[in-house]
Design a protein around this motif. Structure first.
Motif, PDB file in Angstrom:
ATOM      1  N   THR A  11      -6.476 -13.495   1.673  1.00 10.34           N
ATOM      2  CA  THR A  11      -5.089 -13.813   1.922  1.00 10.34           C
ATOM      3  C   THR A  11      -4.543 -13.025   3.161  1.00 10.34           C
ATOM      4  N   ASP A  12      -3.170 -13.095   3.671  1.00 10.07           N
ATOM      5  CA  ASP A  12      -2.692 -11.968   4.405  1.00 10.07           C
ATOM      6  C   ASP A  12      -2.385 -10.611   3.834  1.00 10.07           C
ATOM      7  N   GLY A  13      -1.967 -10.793   2.384  1.00 13.56           N
ATOM      8  CA  GLY A  13      -1.564  -9.664   1.793  1.00 13.56           C
ATOM      9  C   GLY A  13      -1.710  -9.671   0.338  1.00 13.56           C
ATOM     10  N   ALA A  14      -1.477  -8.820  -0.389  1.00 11.96           N
ATOM     11  CA  ALA A  14      -1.584  -8.580  -1.787  1.00 11.96           C
ATOM     12  C   ALA A  14      -0.568  -7.893  -2.427  1.00 11.96           C
ATOM     13  N   VAL A  15       0.436  -8.478  -3.318  1.00  8.21           N
ATOM     14  CA  VAL A  15       1.731  -7.785  -3.478  1.00  8.21           C
ATOM     15  C   VAL A  15       1.612  -7.434  -5.111  1.00  8.21           C
ATOM     16  N   LEU A  16       1.897  -6.271  -5.432  1.00 11.93           N
ATOM     17  CA  LEU A  16       2.049  -6.013  -6.764  1.00 11.93           C
ATOM     18  C   LEU A  16       3.361  -6.931  -7.518  1.00 11.93           C
ATOM     19  N   VAL A  17       3.126  -7.337  -8.848  1.00 10.16           N
ATOM     20  CA  VAL A  17       4.304  -8.107  -9.282  1.00 10.16           C
ATOM     21  C   VAL A  17       4.693  -7.407 -10.670  1.00 10.16           C
ATOM     22  N   ASP A  18       6.026  -7.434 -10.694  1.00 15.17           N
ATOM     23  CA  ASP A  18       6.173  -6.684 -12.067  1.00 15.17           C
ATOM     24  C   ASP A  18       6.262  -7.585 -13.176  1.00 15.17           C
ATOM     25  N   ALA A  19       6.599  -7.104 -14.452  1.00 15.08           N
ATOM     26  CA  ALA A  19       6.700  -7.948 -15.723  1.00 15.08           C
ATOM     27  C   ALA A  19       7.703  -8.977 -15.771  1.00 15.08           C
ATOM     28  N   ALA A  20       8.830  -8.792 -14.863  1.00 13.54           N
ATOM     29  CA  ALA A  20       9.884  -9.923 -14.792  1.00 13.54           C
ATOM     30  C   ALA A  20       9.250 -10.745 -13.634  1.00 13.54           C
ATOM     31  N   GLY A  21       8.270 -10.867 -13.001  1.00 16.27           N
ATOM     32  CA  GLY A  21       7.756 -11.755 -11.955  1.00 16.27           C
ATOM     33  C   GLY A  21       8.440 -11.540 -10.352  1.00 16.27           C
ATOM     34  N   ALA A  22       8.899 -10.263 -10.511  1.00 17.13           N
ATOM     35  CA  ALA A  22       9.353  -9.722  -9.043  1.00 17.13           C
ATOM     36  C   ALA A  22       8.547  -9.278  -8.220  1.00 17.13           C
ATOM     37  N   ARG A  23       8.172  -9.531  -7.285  1.00 18.26           N
ATOM     38  CA  ARG A  23       7.282  -9.107  -5.983  1.00 18.26           C
ATOM     39  C   ARG A  23       7.794  -7.630  -5.641  1.00 18.26           C
ATOM     40  N   GLN A  24       7.019  -6.680  -5.742  1.00 18.11           N
ATOM     41  CA  GLN A  24       7.115  -5.240  -5.430  1.00 18.11           C
ATOM     42  C   GLN A  24       6.654  -5.076  -3.927  1.00 18.11           C
ATOM     43  N   TRP A  25       7.427  -5.408  -2.809  1.00 19.30           N
ATOM     44  CA  TRP A  25       6.848  -5.440  -1.466  1.00 19.30           C
ATOM     45  C   TRP A  25       6.328  -3.753  -1.111  1.00 19.30           C
ATOM     46  N   LEU A  26       6.812  -2.700  -1.746  1.00 22.09           N
ATOM     47  CA  LEU A  26       6.268  -1.587  -1.262  1.00 22.09           C
ATOM     48  C   LEU A  26       5.370  -1.282  -2.296  1.00 22.09           C
ATOM     49  N   VAL A  27       4.691  -2.025  -2.775  1.00 23.72           N
ATOM     50  CA  VAL A  27       3.375  -1.671  -3.570  1.00 23.72           C
ATOM     51  C   VAL A  27       2.292  -2.787  -3.158  1.00 23.72           C
ATOM     52  N   SER A  28       1.821  -2.721  -2.078  1.00 22.62           N
ATOM     53  CA  SER A  28       1.144  -3.953  -1.270  1.00 22.62           C
ATOM     54  C   SER A  28      -0.087  -3.652  -0.473  1.00 22.62           C
ATOM     55  N   ALA A  36      -1.085 -12.984  -2.074  1.00 26.74           N
ATOM     56  CA  ALA A  36      -1.700 -13.162  -3.426  1.00 26.74           C
ATOM     57  C   ALA A  36      -0.952 -12.179  -4.284  1.00 26.74           C
ATOM     58  N   GLU A  37      -0.727 -12.624  -5.517  1.00 26.31           N
ATOM     59  CA  GLU A  37       0.087 -11.707  -6.684  1.00 26.31           C
ATOM     60  C   GLU A  37      -0.862 -10.947  -7.431  1.00 26.31           C
ATOM     61  N   VAL A  38      -0.416  -9.680  -7.594  1.00 25.10           N
ATOM     62  CA  VAL A  38      -1.305  -8.748  -8.535  1.00 25.10           C
ATOM     63  C   VAL A  38      -0.527  -8.470  -9.735  1.00 25.10           C
ATOM     64  N   ALA A  39      -0.708  -8.600 -10.700  1.00 26.54           N
ATOM     65  CA  ALA A  39       0.062  -8.402 -11.979  1.00 26.54           C
ATOM     66  C   ALA A  39       0.033  -6.782 -12.074  1.00 26.54           C
ATOM     67  N   ALA A  40       1.336  -6.313 -12.353  1.00 23.24           N
ATOM     68  CA  ALA A  40       1.507  -4.990 -12.479  1.00 23.24           C
ATOM     69  C   ALA A  40       0.976  -4.327 -13.923  1.00 23.24           C
ATOM     70  N   GLU A  41       0.080  -3.460 -13.933  1.00 21.68           N
ATOM     71  CA  GLU A  41      -0.166  -2.907 -15.256  1.00 21.68           C
ATOM     72  C   GLU A  41       1.118  -1.818 -15.643  1.00 21.68           C
ATOM     73  N   PRO A  42       1.287  -1.765 -17.035  1.00 22.51           N
ATOM     74  CA  PRO A  42       2.565  -0.960 -17.578  1.00 22.51           C
ATOM     75  C   PRO A  42       2.861   0.327 -16.732  1.00 22.51           C
ATOM     76  N   GLY A  43       3.937   0.654 -16.263  1.00 27.24           N
ATOM     77  CA  GLY A  43       4.243   1.589 -15.532  1.00 27.24           C
ATOM     78  C   GLY A  43       4.010   1.621 -13.778  1.00 27.24           C
ATOM     79  N   GLU A  44       3.154   0.787 -13.504  1.00 28.91           N
ATOM     80  CA  GLU A  44       2.885   0.830 -11.856  1.00 28.91           C
ATOM     81  C   GLU A  44       3.853   0.452 -11.037  1.00 28.91           C
ATOM     82  N   SER A  45       4.850  -0.379 -11.360  1.00 30.58           N
ATOM     83  CA  SER A  45       5.705  -1.076 -10.530  1.00 30.58           C
ATOM     84  C   SER A  45       7.108  -0.278 -10.606  1.00 30.58           C
ATOM     85  N   GLU A  46       7.362   0.642 -11.649  1.00 30.24           N
ATOM     86  CA  GLU A  46       8.466   1.254 -11.902  1.00 30.24           C
ATOM     87  C   GLU A  46       8.942   2.222 -10.629  1.00 30.24           C
TER      88      GLU A  46
END
Length: 184
Positions: free
Chosen positions: A115-132, A162-172
């Motif tokens: 891909t061009d990039g991989a972005v962490l996605v929080d439990a609500a499905g929001a992309r966390q652009w600053l964890v990528s 590509a979206e990467v599912a966040a583990e608990p606490g990672e995207s906070e």
């Protein structure tokens, strides 16, 4: 064993922390380590680790840079950080992530390949652009001619992600006194 390309880290450590009364948010301590220290530690193995923001003591292994107009936003800071790296892969982190860890960076790096990039996605499905993690060439191509006050989401959303599912606490992140208290 698959060879993973060399990577660089860029940590965005500017901002005014208005909701935290203007404190130096990256220097807030959670679990005995500063938030900036956590980001730098999560980027172990990156060459270099570039911190975009005001220079702070105690981070002797990082490269410091600032956007041309300090306070011009994350896209301007990212553009400044990109000037200091020549690695094929760039991991982008905010400096206010109490749950960031090396395993987060490893998962992002292992997902970015096709891909061009991989972005962490929080439990609500929001992309966390600053964890990528990104191919540096794709990031450079996406940068607007005038990055000052540009939207990071708009700048990067057109890339193959590509979206990467966040583990608990990672995207906070820590934006308010309540966020900080929750992690103390």
């Amino acid at each position: 064993m698959t060879h993973r390309p060399r990577f660089a880290g860029i940590v965005l450590a500017g901002g005014s922390a208005r909701r935290l009364s203007g404190v130096d948010k990256p220097e807030l301590r959670v679990g005995g380590i500063s938030l900036l220290g956590r980001a730098v530690e999560a980027l172990t193995g990156a060459e270099p680790v570039v911190v975009c923001g005001p220079r702070r003591p105690g981070y002797d292994t990082v490269v410091w840079t600032r956007e041309d107009l300090p306070g011009a936003g994350p896209v301007a800071a990212l553009a400044a950080g990109l000037e200091a790296v020549d690695a094929e892969i760039v991991v982008l982190l905010a400096a206010d992530l109490p749950g960031i860890r090396r395993s987060t960076v490893d998962r992002l790096r292992s997902t970015v390949e096709n891909t061009d990039g991989a972005v962490l996605v929080d439990a609500a499905g929001a992309r966390q652009w600053l964890v990528s993690a990104w191919h540096a060439a794709a990031l450079r191509a996406a940068m607007p001619e005038h990055p000052e006050n540009a939207s990071l989401r708009r700048t990067l959303a057109g890339l193959r992600i590509a979206e990467v599912a966040a583990e608990p606490g990672e995207s906070e992140d820590i934006d308010t006194p309540e966020d900080l208290e929750k992690h103390r």
